[in-house]
Design a protein around this motif. Structure first.
Motif, short mmCIF file in Angstrom:
data_model
loop_
_atom_site.label_atom_id
_atom_site.label_comp_id
_atom_site.label_asym_id
_atom_site.label_seq_id
_atom_site.Cartn_x
_atom_site.Cartn_y
_atom_site.Cartn_z
N ALA A 90 3.51 -31.33 -12.05
CA ALA A 90 4.50 -32.38 -12.30
C ALA A 90 5.21 -32.77 -11.00
O ALA A 90 5.46 -33.96 -10.74
N GLU A 91 5.53 -31.78 -10.17
CA GLU A 91 6.20 -32.07 -8.89
C GLU A 91 5.31 -32.92 -7.99
O GLU A 91 5.78 -33.88 -7.38
N ALA A 138 2.97 -22.45 -17.29
CA ALA A 138 4.21 -23.10 -16.85
C ALA A 138 4.23 -23.27 -15.33
O ALA A 138 4.70 -24.29 -14.82
N TRP A 139 3.74 -22.27 -14.61
CA TRP A 139 3.69 -22.35 -13.14
C TRP A 139 2.83 -23.53 -12.70
O TRP A 139 3.22 -24.33 -11.85
N LEU A 140 1.64 -23.65 -13.29
CA LEU A 140 0.75 -24.75 -12.95
C LEU A 140 1.36 -26.10 -13.34
O LEU A 140 1.30 -27.07 -12.59
N LEU A 159 -4.92 -32.34 -20.45
CA LEU A 159 -5.41 -32.00 -19.13
C LEU A 159 -5.54 -30.49 -19.01
O LEU A 159 -4.64 -29.75 -19.39
N ALA A 160 -6.67 -30.03 -18.49
CA ALA A 160 -6.86 -28.62 -18.18
C ALA A 160 -7.67 -28.53 -16.90
O ALA A 160 -8.29 -29.50 -16.46
N PHE A 161 -7.68 -27.36 -16.31
CA PHE A 161 -8.34 -27.20 -15.01
C PHE A 161 -9.84 -26.92 -15.17
O PHE A 161 -10.62 -27.22 -14.27
N ARG A 171 -2.26 -17.94 -4.23
CA ARG A 171 -3.25 -18.69 -3.45
C ARG A 171 -4.28 -19.34 -4.39
O ARG A 171 -4.61 -20.51 -4.25
N ALA A 172 -4.74 -18.58 -5.37
CA ALA A 172 -5.69 -19.13 -6.34
C ALA A 172 -5.04 -20.25 -7.14
O ALA A 172 -5.68 -21.27 -7.43
N GLY A 173 -3.77 -20.09 -7.51
CA GLY A 173 -3.07 -21.14 -8.23
C GLY A 173 -2.94 -22.41 -7.43
O GLY A 173 -3.12 -23.52 -7.95
N GLU A 174 -2.66 -22.28 -6.13
CA GLU A 174 -2.55 -23.45 -5.27
C GLU A 174 -3.90 -24.15 -5.13
O GLU A 174 -3.97 -25.39 -5.11
#
Length: 225
Positions: A139-140, A132-134, A215-217, A90-93
């Motif tokens: 990318a998608e 990698a998950w992020l 790019l970073a969050f 959820r936090a990743g999304e």
């Protein structure tokens, strides 16, 4: 909790995981250096002047631009920690959606996305490669191909190291084993000194890229390093 703000748990109805008040109160990294995303004083330069910090003016990094929309403080700190250390999807999304909501219309994202390769031992311990998950999901959403970089050697954690030690720690740590298009985007979760992303940018240059957006969050202000 779908339908609720991820920060204050107020009900939301517009399909995003935050309310308007929390979104406005995020620690936005406005007016940052365009090369390393270091937060700069709001009155440091005229609005029409490209912003550069003193360090990048003296020693320009390998990337040609940086986009890090938030600072690693306030609401961002627990959000990233929940994702990074507790594998909270959820936090990743929420991180992905914040990034997409922040992207500048004039930002050239390039023709491929490359994430910072994770440490094998750390990935085994945590059960997943958080960067990698992020990178894959970003990318998608952006409809860009993802290219995998290789980590040439395991490196000690960057935590607690100063700027010089961080650069030395990740020097020549990555490689890209296929030709890259001229313009690419490289991704990490948090940018502290920028040493890791610059090392990956150098590997991308060796593979043919010439325009590289880092790019970073979130960005850690250097005054806290």
């Amino acid at each position: 909790m779908p339908g609720y703000c991820a920060f204050c748990h107020t009900a939301v109805a517009d399909g995003v995981p935050w309310c308007a008040d929390c979104f406005a109160d995020m620690p936005w990294n406005h007016g940052a250096c365009g090369l390393c995303a270091e937060p700069l004083p709001t009155n440091a330069l005229a609005p029409s002047t490209p912003r550069r910090c003193g360090r990048c003016l003296r020693h320009p990094p390998a990337q040609t631009s940086a986009w890090v929309p938030l600072r690693y403080e306030s609401r961002m700190t627990p959000l990233i920690q929940r994702y990074k250390f507790s594998a909270d999807p959820r936090a990743g999304e929420v991180l992905i959606q914040l990034m997409l909501a922040s992207l500048s219309r004039g930002l050239d994202l390039g023709e491929a996305v490359i994430g910072v390769p994770g440490q094998r031992e750390r990935t085994r311990e945590q059960g997943f490669d958080h960067t990698a998950w992020l990178t894959k999901r970003l990318a998608e959403r952006l409809k860009l191909p993802m290219v995998e970089a290789e980590r040439l050697r395991e490196t000690p954690s960057q935590r607690g190291l100063d700027r010089v030690s961080r650069r030395r720690n990740v020097k020549r740590a990555f490689a890209v084993n296929q030709p890259l298009p001229a313009a690419v985007m490289i991704v990490d979760d948090v940018m502290t000194t920028g040493a890791t992303l610059e090392s990956l940018a150098l590997a991308c240059r060796a593979a043919g890229a010439r325009q590289i957006t880092a790019l970073a969050f979130a960005r850690t202000p250097s005054v806290r390093i």
